[in-house]
Design a protein around this motif. Structure first.
Motif, PDB file in Angstrom:
ATOM      1  N   TYR A 179       0.843  -1.186   0.000  1.00 60.97           N
ATOM      2  CA  TYR A 179       0.000   0.000   0.000  1.00 60.97           C
ATOM      3  C   TYR A 179       0.889   1.251   0.000  1.00 60.97           C
ATOM      4  CZ  TYR A 179      -3.720   3.148   1.534  1.00 60.97           C
ATOM      5  OH  TYR A 179      -4.625   4.160   1.620  1.00 60.97           O
ATOM      6  N   ILE A 180       0.967   2.028  -1.025  1.00 56.69           N
ATOM      7  CA  ILE A 180       0.230   1.991  -2.276  1.00 56.69           C
ATOM      8  C   ILE A 180       1.077   2.620  -3.394  1.00 56.69           C
ATOM      9  CG2 ILE A 180      -0.952   4.232  -1.882  1.00 56.69           C
ATOM     10  CD1 ILE A 180      -3.440   2.747  -3.150  1.00 56.69           C
ATOM     11  N   ALA A 181       0.763   2.270  -4.632  1.00 60.02           N
ATOM     12  CA  ALA A 181       1.457   2.770  -5.830  1.00 60.02           C
ATOM     13  C   ALA A 181       2.919   2.343  -5.882  1.00 60.02           C
ATOM     14  CB  ALA A 181       1.350   4.299  -5.943  1.00 60.02           C
ATOM     15  N   TYR A 182       3.230   1.234  -5.196  1.00 64.09           N
ATOM     16  CA  TYR A 182       4.615   0.769  -5.131  1.00 64.09           C
ATOM     17  C   TYR A 182       5.116   0.293  -6.497  1.00 64.09           C
ATOM     18  CZ  TYR A 182       8.267  -2.682  -3.741  1.00 64.09           C
ATOM     19  OH  TYR A 182       9.402  -3.430  -3.627  1.00 64.09           O
ATOM     20  N   GLY A 183       4.245  -0.384  -7.258  1.00 62.64           N
ATOM     21  CA  GLY A 183       4.659  -0.893  -8.574  1.00 62.64           C
ATOM     22  C   GLY A 183       4.880   0.208  -9.594  1.00 62.64           C
ATOM     23  N   GLU A 184       4.489   1.419  -9.242  1.00 62.56           N
ATOM     24  CA  GLU A 184       4.542   2.504 -10.226  1.00 62.56           C
ATOM     25  C   GLU A 184       5.802   3.361 -10.061  1.00 62.56           C
ATOM     26  OE1 GLU A 184       2.337   2.421 -12.471  1.00 62.56           O
ATOM     27  OE2 GLU A 184       2.156   4.389 -13.414  1.00 62.56           O
ATOM     28  N   ALA A 185       6.780   2.849  -9.295  1.00 63.49           N
ATOM     29  CA  ALA A 185       7.989   3.644  -9.056  1.00 63.49           C
ATOM     30  C   ALA A 185       8.602   4.066 -10.393  1.00 63.49           C
ATOM     31  CB  ALA A 185       8.991   2.833  -8.251  1.00 63.49           C
ATOM     32  N   THR A 186       9.061   5.287 -10.413  1.00 63.66           N
ATOM     33  CA  THR A 186       9.586   5.871 -11.646  1.00 63.66           C
ATOM     34  C   THR A 186      10.711   5.011 -12.235  1.00 63.66           C
ATOM     35  OG1 THR A 186       9.033   7.996 -10.729  1.00 63.66           O
ATOM     36  CG2 THR A 186      10.544   8.000 -12.611  1.00 63.66           C
ATOM     37  N   GLY A 187      10.617   4.750 -13.516  1.00 60.67           N
ATOM     38  CA  GLY A 187      11.644   3.958 -14.186  1.00 60.67           C
ATOM     39  C   GLY A 187      11.641   2.507 -13.763  1.00 60.67           C
ATOM     40  N   ALA A 188      10.570   2.057 -13.099  1.00 57.18           N
ATOM     41  CA  ALA A 188      10.470   0.674 -12.602  1.00 57.18           C
ATOM     42  C   ALA A 188      11.602   0.359 -11.644  1.00 57.18           C
ATOM     43  CB  ALA A 188      10.449  -0.323 -13.757  1.00 57.18           C
ATOM     44  N   ARG A 189      12.069   1.399 -10.938  1.00 58.37           N
ATOM     45  CA  ARG A 189      13.169   1.203  -9.988  1.00 58.37           C
ATOM     46  C   ARG A 189      12.574   0.826  -8.643  1.00 58.37           C
ATOM     47  NH1 ARG A 189      16.801   6.303 -12.095  1.00 58.37           N
ATOM     48  NH2 ARG A 189      16.891   5.506 -14.213  1.00 58.37           N
ATOM     49  N   ASP A 190      12.785  -0.415  -8.255  1.00 62.23           N
ATOM     50  CA  ASP A 190      12.110  -0.980  -7.093  1.00 62.23           C
ATOM     51  C   ASP A 190      12.296  -0.121  -5.849  1.00 62.23           C
ATOM     52  OD1 ASP A 190      10.629  -2.924  -5.763  1.00 62.23           O
ATOM     53  OD2 ASP A 190      12.439  -3.922  -5.054  1.00 62.23           O
ATOM     54  N   ALA A 191      11.187   0.152  -5.180  1.00 60.94           N
ATOM     55  CA  ALA A 191      11.176   0.858  -3.901  1.00 60.94           C
ATOM     56  C   ALA A 191      11.524   2.340  -4.019  1.00 60.94           C
ATOM     57  CB  ALA A 191      12.111   0.184  -2.888  1.00 60.94           C
ATOM     58  N   MET A 220      -2.616  -5.091   6.069  1.00 64.65           N
ATOM     59  CA  MET A 220      -2.096  -4.470   4.847  1.00 64.65           C
ATOM     60  C   MET A 220      -0.658  -4.050   5.098  1.00 64.65           C
ATOM     61  SD  MET A 220      -4.900  -2.628   2.656  1.00 64.65           S
ATOM     62  CE  MET A 220      -6.660  -3.084   2.675  1.00 64.65           C
ATOM     63  N   MET A 221       0.176  -4.173   4.068  1.00 63.25           N
ATOM     64  CA  MET A 221       1.581  -3.817   4.211  1.00 63.25           C
ATOM     65  C   MET A 221       1.871  -2.487   3.512  1.00 63.25           C
ATOM     66  SD  MET A 221       5.033  -5.918   3.078  1.00 63.25           S
ATOM     67  CE  MET A 221       4.584  -7.426   3.910  1.00 63.25           C
ATOM     68  N   THR A 222       2.559  -1.625   4.253  1.00 65.10           N
ATOM     69  CA  THR A 222       2.918  -0.313   3.709  1.00 65.10           C
ATOM     70  C   THR A 222       4.077  -0.457   2.722  1.00 65.10           C
ATOM     71  OG1 THR A 222       2.583   0.395   5.988  1.00 65.10           O
ATOM     72  CG2 THR A 222       3.344   2.052   4.439  1.00 65.10           C
ATOM     73  N   ALA A 223       3.981   0.244   1.624  1.00 68.16           N
ATOM     74  CA  ALA A 223       5.016   0.153   0.589  1.00 68.16           C
ATOM     75  C   ALA A 223       6.344   0.741   1.063  1.00 68.16           C
ATOM     76  CB  ALA A 223       4.545   0.893  -0.653  1.00 68.16           C
ATOM     77  N   TYR A 224       7.409   0.301   0.418  1.00 67.10           N
ATOM     78  CA  TYR A 224       8.729   0.896   0.657  1.00 67.10           C
ATOM     79  C   TYR A 224       8.808   2.348   0.192  1.00 67.10           C
ATOM     80  CZ  TYR A 224      11.404  -3.508   1.301  1.00 67.10           C
ATOM     81  OH  TYR A 224      11.941  -4.675   1.758  1.00 67.10           O
ATOM     82  N   GLY A 225       8.142   2.610  -0.898  1.00 66.90           N
ATOM     83  CA  GLY A 225       8.444   3.829  -1.654  1.00 66.90           C
ATOM     84  C   GLY A 225       7.787   5.086  -1.115  1.00 66.90           C
ATOM     85  N   SER A 226       7.920   6.121  -1.909  1.00 66.71           N
ATOM     86  CA  SER A 226       7.309   7.409  -1.593  1.00 66.71           C
ATOM     87  C   SER A 226       6.420   7.804  -2.764  1.00 66.71           C
ATOM     88  CB  SER A 226       8.405   8.449  -1.392  1.00 66.71           C
ATOM     89  OG  SER A 226       9.369   8.353  -2.433  1.00 66.71           O
ATOM     90  N   PHE A 252      -4.926  -4.588  10.936  1.00 64.79           N
ATOM     91  CA  PHE A 252      -3.719  -3.834  11.310  1.00 64.79           C
ATOM     92  C   PHE A 252      -2.770  -3.712  10.134  1.00 64.79           C
ATOM     93  CE2 PHE A 252      -2.282  -8.126  12.800  1.00 64.79           C
ATOM     94  CZ  PHE A 252      -0.994  -8.184  12.263  1.00 64.79           C
ATOM     95  N   THR A 253      -1.985  -2.644  10.167  1.00 70.23           N
ATOM     96  CA  THR A 253      -1.005  -2.418   9.104  1.00 70.23           C
ATOM     97  C   THR A 253       0.353  -2.925   9.565  1.00 70.23           C
ATOM     98  OG1 THR A 253      -0.441  -0.230   9.950  1.00 70.23           O
ATOM     99  CG2 THR A 253      -2.173  -0.332   8.276  1.00 70.23           C
TER     100      THR A 253
END
Ligand code: BGC
Length: 706
Positions: A179-191, A220-226, A252-253
């Motif tokens: 959660y959320i938009a983790y797969g959409e990281a710019t340039g497909a750069r993980d996290a 639900m798990m919080t994404a790595y990204g911003s 719980f998250t």
């Protein structure tokens, strides 16, 4: 229940409450004595601990001052796949090719039963990220690129994991991630950072999480990204207003691995651990994965008045509520069903999922093969169980064991084909990576003696997963070189892709007589692909994700907007790169069978939102069709997708048989997210499209106004 939790909370010291928020990584970062010590101090959870150590940690927790049991989490993301004796399903991406909620539900049920039998309670699955950029290393873990399909399959998986009641012996907690938009990281750069707006989050990424919340997903798990520079886990608007208030999530998250630490060490948002702890706790993260320094930091923050204890109480309340709902206090270990891990019933479920995942994208008549043809089977991936498994099994997690010998049962493509024909000659040829075993000449010599060539290509585990995003999606190693040599023989050639994701294979697609996508089919992926090759099974898979011609063409997801400067085509304006075709190589929804289907007489009644279409099997074999329903808002206040999937149905028809298929839709299926971030249906003109795939040529359409 509330009373019990409040009583428990009132008995807990601040130290015990903060410990309850911790999820600890004993396998990866601490020795067993330290882990035991945490269990005695009242830690809330451990992850990826299986077997005897888990039992001993649970005993320590139950014998601690308040005796609150641990909840054990495990990455059982495709079956209980970190246990080497468990049933290994196809990856989520492969399962998604089935477009079948029952396949997803069954995978969930079987996984839950096996995880529970190991005494564990919770899987970090399903993954709801959208795979809109195939360069991303984790595409294999997704259900593909489309929010509707991802949401449907995710909800069914969650229902499979959680069953009727969390306290049932065979129910485990699901975890919708990330959660959320983790797969959409710019340039497909993980996290990495996702450069999306809240409007976009609501339009594209939130709907699957809404379905997960509606399905009662417990965690639900919080994404790595911003998102646009703000780490998701400290964004109270995303974590509280949207997740709790709007989606109605009441579980719980849990953070992802070291999210709290990363605020200091990677994202440079917090100056020190205490600041990171305050931001994370206030952000609404209930359980803190793999950041044990949160313990001292959060305690100090409360004692020094920088963090209200009520914030900690709230997190603990969420965790205890689920522990209580699970019946953990009465049954600290799940029980499952003795002897079920890897049993034949479960293996059959995995085989069934693999069969349904096989997707035929091209066939000029060479398939199905017959048992009396001389077949040259070539390619490392045809006989490499590691490549067939792909990511997230005991080979890769929790610690990499690439040289481990996989226990049976499993069937590679080679073994599967040999079960069905004694005319198969296997040659290694080459694999995804250059190796000393590469021998193109031997493969070509074998092919020369055959009637038909089956060439297995793809990727392998060192090219898949976290920290393994790819810039180049072309076939790696000498795979294309060998393809050219095989093709030069002028013999029929069938290419089988055993890979974690769409690779850019225009030359192989164009030059092959048939193309099969098998992705990572799990233990029985080889058997399933072989059965389809020989026509023992009908190919029923449909792509849940589009295939690009070239890495530079991405993104190629089907539900993009209008407006790219370019030629006018089909009555609308759509752009393209000047050096590549406009459409992807293969697009969302595509997939052939060994029979054909025709669509006719599409009707739509806007008063009842009912669509009907007639589907006819016009071929000579029985087959299963996936009738797909898309819509387009013809004029809207914001750009909207060229088409968006809103429903589908699978029907099995005998040769010559027709069926009138009815879709009961709802007004909100035709909604958009406007500039004020509201999901609304704007009055005006719409187009409904129904047919075999998302391609215009495969769709009938009808226009109407609302
Ligand atoms: C991944 C999660 C996974 C977790 C625990 C992380 O690196 O992003 O998806 O559940 O590790 O293993």
């Amino acid at each position: 229940m509330n009373q019990k939790i409040e009583t428990l909370l009132s008995q807990m010291t601040l130290e015990e409450k903060v410990a309850q928020m911790l999820q600890l990584p004993y396998n990866a970062a601490m020795d067993f004595e330290e882990a035991l010590d945490w269990a005695r101090k009242g830690a809330g959870s451990f992850l990826n601990v299986i077997g005897e150590p888990a039992k001993r940690l649970q005993e320590a927790a139950c014998n601690s001052r308040l005796g609150i049991p641990l909840v054990f989490g495990v990455d059982a993301v495709r079956g209980h796949s970190l246990n080497e004796n468990a049933t290994i399903f196809p990856t989520q991406l492969a399962c998604a090719c089935s477009w079948d909620k029952e396949i997803a539900r069954e995978m969930g049920k079987v996984t839950a039963r096996e995880v529970a039998t190991d005494g564990l309670h919770w899987t970090f699955s399903p993954l709801l990220c959208l795979a809109r950029d195939p360069r991303w290393g984790r595409v294999n873990e997704t259900f593909g690129e489309d929010p509707y399909l991802v949401g449907e399959l995710a909800a069914a998986t969650i229902e499979g994991y959680q069953g009727e009641d969390l306290s049932d012996a065979e129910s485990i907690l699901a975890c919708a991630k990330h959660y959320i938009a983790y797969g959409e990281a710019t340039g497909a750069r993980d996290a990495y950072d996702s450069e999306v707006t809240y409007r976009k989050v609501r339009e594209v990424f939130l709907p699957p999480f809404q379905k997960a919340a509606d399905a009662g997903c417990a965690t639900m798990m919080t994404a790595y990204g911003s998102i646009d520079g703000t780490p998701v886990g400290i964004d109270e608007h995303i974590m509280k207003d949207i997740l709790r208030e709007e989606l109605g999530f009441d579980g719980f998250t849990v953070t992802d691995w070291k999210n709290v630490t990363s605020l200091v060490t990677k994202q440079m948002i917090a100056a020190d651990e205490e600041e990171a702890a305050i931001l994370s706790a206030k952000g609404g993260n209930d359980m803190i994965m793999a950041s044990p320094e949160f313990y001292e930091a959060a305690i100090h923050a409360v004692r020094s008045g920088k963090l209200e204890e009520a914030v900690i109480d709230n997190a603990v309340r969420h965790i205890l509520t689920i522990k209580l709902r699970m019946g953990l206090f009465e049954h600290p270990a799940k029980e499952g069903k003795a002897g079920c891990i890897g049993c034949s019933e479960h293996q059959n479920a995995a085989l069934n999922a693999a069969r349904r995942s096989i997707t035929l994208l091209k066939n000029n008549g060479v398939l199905p093969l017959s048992a009396n043809q001389k077949i040259a089977l070539i390619g490392k991936n045809a006989d490499d169980i590691k490549a067939q498994y792909g990511d997230w099994t005991f080979f890769t997690h929790p610690t990499p064991k690439p040289d481990h010998i996989a226990p049976r049962p499993y069937t590679t493509l080679k073994e599967g084909m040999e079960m069905l024909s004694d005319q198969v000659t296997y040659t290694f040829g080459c694999g995804p990576l250059h190796s000393e075993r590469d021998d193109l000449a031997a493969a070509v010599a074998a092919a020369r003696k055959a009637d038909v060539i089956v060439y297995a290509v793809g990727d392998e585990i060192s090219q898949v997963g976290e920290k393994k995003d790819r810039a180049d999606l072309a076939l790696s190693g000498r795979q294309t070189e060998l393809f050219r040599e095989l093709r030069a023989l002028g013999k029929p050639i069938v290419t089988v892709l055993i890979a974690s994701k769409p690779l850019a294979i225009p030359e192989e697609a164009e030059g092959s007589d048939a193309l099969i996508i098998a992705f990572n089919g799990g233990a029985h992926g080889g058997q399933a692909a072989a059965e389809v090759l020989f026509g023992k099974e009908e190919p029923t898979g449909r792509l849940p994700i589009s295939f690009p011609y070239h890495s530079g063409q991405v993104p190629v997801y089907y539900n993009h907007y209008f407006g790219w400067h370019g030629k006018s085509a089909g009555g609308y304006c759509e752009g393209k790169y000047c050096d590549l075709p406009q459409d992807p190589l293969f697009t969302f929804g595509e997939g052939l069978g060994y029979t054909d289907f025709a669509y006719s007489n599409l009707t739509f009644d806007p008063a009842t939102f009912t669509a009907q279409v007639t589907v006819t099997n016009t071929g000579k074999r029985k087959g299963t069709e996936t009738a797909q329903v898309y819509f387009r808002d013809l004029v809207s206040s914001v750009l909207t997708p060229m088409k968006q999937l809103i429903a589908y149905k699978q029907i099995t028809l005998a040769p010559g048989e027709s069926q009138r298929v009815t879709f009961t839709l709802e007004k909100m299926d035709f909604s958009l997210v406007n500039r004020k971030e509201e999901r609304v249906v704007e009055p005006g003109a719409f187009r409904l499209m129904v047919g075999h795939s998302s391609k215009d040529a495969d769709l009938l359409s009808v226009d109407f106004t609302l």
